[in-house]
Write a protein that holds these residues in place. Structure first.
Motif, PDB file in Angstrom:
ATOM      1  N   ASN A  33       0.214  -1.900  -0.466  1.00 34.12           N
ATOM      2  CA  ASN A  33       0.163   0.098   0.346  1.00 34.12           C
ATOM      3  C   ASN A  33       0.987   1.104  -0.280  1.00 34.12           C
ATOM      4  N   ASN A  34       2.112   1.408  -0.640  1.00 40.16           N
ATOM      5  CA  ASN A  34       2.919   2.180  -0.474  1.00 40.16           C
ATOM      6  C   ASN A  34       2.305   3.054  -2.416  1.00 40.16           C
ATOM      7  N   GLY A  35       1.787   2.821  -3.232  1.00 43.20           N
ATOM      8  CA  GLY A  35       1.445   3.518  -4.660  1.00 43.20           C
ATOM      9  C   GLY A  35       1.953   3.216  -5.307  1.00 43.20           C
ATOM     10  N   ILE A  36       1.897   3.559  -6.886  1.00 47.72           N
ATOM     11  CA  ILE A  36       2.383   2.948  -8.045  1.00 47.72           C
ATOM     12  C   ILE A  36       3.534   2.895  -8.222  1.00 47.72           C
ATOM     13  N   TYR A  37       4.599   1.876  -8.321  1.00 52.60           N
ATOM     14  CA  TYR A  37       6.157   1.821  -8.605  1.00 52.60           C
ATOM     15  C   TYR A  37       5.875   2.103 -10.164  1.00 52.60           C
ATOM     16  N   PRO A  38       6.323   3.464 -10.490  1.00 53.32           N
ATOM     17  CA  PRO A  38       6.526   3.366 -12.474  1.00 53.32           C
ATOM     18  C   PRO A  38       7.790   1.729 -13.090  1.00 53.32           C
ATOM     19  N   VAL A  39       7.417   1.548 -14.090  1.00 50.92           N
ATOM     20  CA  VAL A  39       8.434   0.939 -14.131  1.00 50.92           C
ATOM     21  C   VAL A  39       9.214   1.652 -14.969  1.00 50.92           C
ATOM     22  N   GLY A  40      11.009   1.399 -13.808  1.00 51.65           N
ATOM     23  CA  GLY A  40      12.269   2.309 -14.025  1.00 51.65           C
ATOM     24  C   GLY A  40      12.341   2.555 -12.732  1.00 51.65           C
ATOM     25  N   LEU A  41      11.693   2.511 -11.847  1.00 51.92           N
ATOM     26  CA  LEU A  41      12.425   2.944 -10.595  1.00 51.92           C
ATOM     27  C   LEU A  41      13.860   2.113 -10.116  1.00 51.92           C
ATOM     28  N   LEU A  42      14.416   3.287  -9.809  1.00 49.04           N
ATOM     29  CA  LEU A  42      14.845   2.933  -8.687  1.00 49.04           C
ATOM     30  C   LEU A  42      14.710   2.347  -7.080  1.00 49.04           C
ATOM     31  N   VAL A  43      15.054   1.241  -6.783  1.00 49.16           N
ATOM     32  CA  VAL A  43      14.661   0.955  -5.595  1.00 49.16           C
ATOM     33  C   VAL A  43      15.938  -0.202  -4.324  1.00 49.16           C
ATOM     34  N   THR A  44      15.389   0.410  -3.243  1.00 49.50           N
ATOM     35  CA  THR A  44      16.335   0.413  -1.882  1.00 49.50           C
ATOM     36  C   THR A  44      15.895  -1.012  -0.975  1.00 49.50           C
ATOM     37  N   GLU A  45      16.157  -1.498  -0.220  1.00 47.17           N
ATOM     38  CA  GLU A  45      15.262  -2.511   0.650  1.00 47.17           C
ATOM     39  C   GLU A  45      15.686  -2.043   2.125  1.00 47.17           C
ATOM     40  N   ASN A  46      14.835  -2.095   2.240  1.00 47.66           N
ATOM     41  CA  ASN A  46      14.523  -0.740   3.498  1.00 47.66           C
ATOM     42  C   ASN A  46      15.361  -2.389   4.958  1.00 47.66           C
ATOM     43  N   ALA A  47      15.118  -1.546   6.030  1.00 45.01           N
ATOM     44  CA  ALA A  47      14.911  -2.829   7.240  1.00 45.01           C
ATOM     45  C   ALA A  47      14.208  -3.880   7.559  1.00 45.01           C
ATOM     46  N   ASP A  48      13.049  -3.843   6.496  1.00 45.29           N
ATOM     47  CA  ASP A  48      12.120  -4.472   6.624  1.00 45.29           C
ATOM     48  C   ASP A  48      11.969  -5.800   5.397  1.00 45.29           C
ATOM     49  N   GLY A  49      13.353  -5.851   5.206  1.00 46.08           N
ATOM     50  CA  GLY A  49      13.568  -6.581   4.170  1.00 46.08           C
ATOM     51  C   GLY A  49      12.096  -6.269   3.499  1.00 46.08           C
ATOM     52  N   VAL A  50      12.126  -5.355   3.141  1.00 46.09           N
ATOM     53  CA  VAL A  50      11.245  -5.354   1.672  1.00 46.09           C
ATOM     54  C   VAL A  50      11.494  -4.037   0.658  1.00 46.09           C
ATOM     55  N   GLY A 144      17.725  -2.464  -6.648  1.00 44.08           N
ATOM     56  CA  GLY A 144      18.147  -2.260  -8.207  1.00 44.08           C
ATOM     57  C   GLY A 144      16.928  -1.110  -8.592  1.00 44.08           C
ATOM     58  N   VAL A 145      16.502  -1.945 -10.013  1.00 45.12           N
ATOM     59  CA  VAL A 145      15.583  -0.787 -11.140  1.00 45.12           C
ATOM     60  C   VAL A 145      14.051  -1.955 -11.597  1.00 45.12           C
ATOM     61  N   LEU A 146      13.771  -1.696 -10.892  1.00 45.85           N
ATOM     62  CA  LEU A 146      11.981  -2.176 -11.051  1.00 45.85           C
ATOM     63  C   LEU A 146      11.833  -2.490 -12.902  1.00 45.85           C
ATOM     64  N   THR A 147      11.362  -3.424 -13.283  1.00 44.41           N
ATOM     65  CA  THR A 147      11.248  -3.848 -14.892  1.00 44.41           C
ATOM     66  C   THR A 147       9.724  -3.771 -14.970  1.00 44.41           C
ATOM     67  N   GLU A 148       9.097  -3.414 -14.344  1.00 42.34           N
ATOM     68  CA  GLU A 148       7.898  -3.390 -14.204  1.00 42.34           C
ATOM     69  C   GLU A 148       6.539  -2.322 -13.699  1.00 42.34           C
ATOM     70  N   THR A 149       5.603  -1.677 -13.788  1.00 39.06           N
ATOM     71  CA  THR A 149       4.654  -1.220 -13.059  1.00 39.06           C
ATOM     72  C   THR A 149       4.063  -1.646 -12.002  1.00 39.06           C
ATOM     73  N   VAL A 150       4.236  -1.243 -10.975  1.00 41.33           N
ATOM     74  CA  VAL A 150       3.069  -2.936  -9.936  1.00 41.33           C
ATOM     75  C   VAL A 150       2.380  -1.716  -9.338  1.00 41.33           C
ATOM     76  N   ASP A 151       1.300  -1.902  -8.835  1.00 48.22           N
ATOM     77  CA  ASP A 151       0.295  -1.369  -7.714  1.00 48.22           C
ATOM     78  C   ASP A 151       0.606  -1.979  -6.331  1.00 48.22           C
ATOM     79  N   THR A 152       1.229  -1.336  -5.434  1.00 50.38           N
ATOM     80  CA  THR A 152       1.353  -1.822  -4.733  1.00 50.38           C
ATOM     81  C   THR A 152       0.559  -2.585  -3.495  1.00 50.38           C
ATOM     82  N   ALA A 153      -0.930  -2.557  -3.681  1.00 51.35           N
ATOM     83  CA  ALA A 153      -1.728  -2.314  -2.746  1.00 51.35           C
ATOM     84  C   ALA A 153      -2.254  -3.442  -3.780  1.00 51.35           C
ATOM     85  N   LEU A 154      -2.088  -4.219  -4.872  1.00 45.58           N
ATOM     86  CA  LEU A 154      -2.319  -5.241  -5.688  1.00 45.58           C
ATOM     87  C   LEU A 154      -1.289  -6.480  -5.440  1.00 45.58           C
ATOM     88  N   GLN A 155      -0.064  -5.735  -6.052  1.00 46.75           N
ATOM     89  CA  GLN A 155       1.256  -6.702  -5.699  1.00 46.75           C
ATOM     90  C   GLN A 155       1.660  -6.672  -4.765  1.00 46.75           C
TER      91      GLN A 155
END
Length: 197
Positions: A33-50, A144-155
């Protein structure tokens, strides 16, 4: 009958990955439930492992001088911290990472940064004047770099490029107002073996 749901557009891996060289794509959990992540988004693994969107902090308030204190410490708002990305300004002195976890001040001060936990400390060569802001800038770790658009409310998970070549023009920092990574971030990506072309 009422059906509750959301409609969103899915992007494909081919939009971010460059062909020709091998790539490593991993599936990883995302913050729910953190919004829609667009394809190409640079991501960080936080302290919770997500995975969460990479944070680029500039001018972050870390403390205030009082004219007599020379030592300051705290914990950054977002972490883990990308090695080599931290900069702290305390009055006339600027601190940079000169070796892993070690900060050196431009006027002779010293300090430390914990990449994993975001804990920092500095000792200034001279006390910053009363009311002078202690500020910092950094980026969170590039995982990493997200390879797809993801709605975190659904996936609950998404695929990321963990190693290999990606399209530079498709890279994004942030989800509300996505921006392109600067030269320093591209250099940090190369250290992580993710190559933007």
């Amino acid at each position: 009958m009422t059906i509750n749901g959301k409609v969103y557009e899915s992007s494909r891996t081919e939009e971010i990955v460059l062909s020709g060289d091998p790539v490593v794509i991993l599936s990883a959990p995302l913050k729910a439930n953190n919004g829609i992540y667009p394809v190409g988004l640079l991501v960080t693994e936080n302290a919770d492992g997500v995975l969460v969107p990479l944070v680029k902090a500039t001018g972050a308030a870390l403390g205030t001088g009082n004219g007599s204190l020379t030592a300051f410490s705290g914990t950054l708002a977002s972490f883990p911290v990308e090695p080599g990305s931290i900069g702290i300004t305390a009055g006339a002195e600027t601190f940079r990472e000169v070796s892993p976890g070690v900060l050196a001040g431009s006027a002779g001060g010293s300090g430390k940064i914990g990449h994993i936990d975001g804990k920092w400390s500095i000792t200034c060569a001279a006390a910053p004047a009363n009311g002078v802001a202690i500020t910092g800038g950094y980026i969170t770790a590039i995982d990493g770099v997200l390879t797809e658009t993801v709605d975190t409310a659904l996936q609950a998970s998404g695929n990321i490029v963990h190693f290999g070549q990606v399209r530079k023009d498709a890279l994004k920092i942030g989800i509300a107002n996505p921006a392109q990574p600067d030269a320093a971030m591209i250099k940090a990506m190369i250290r992580r073996r993710i190559y933007a072309r």
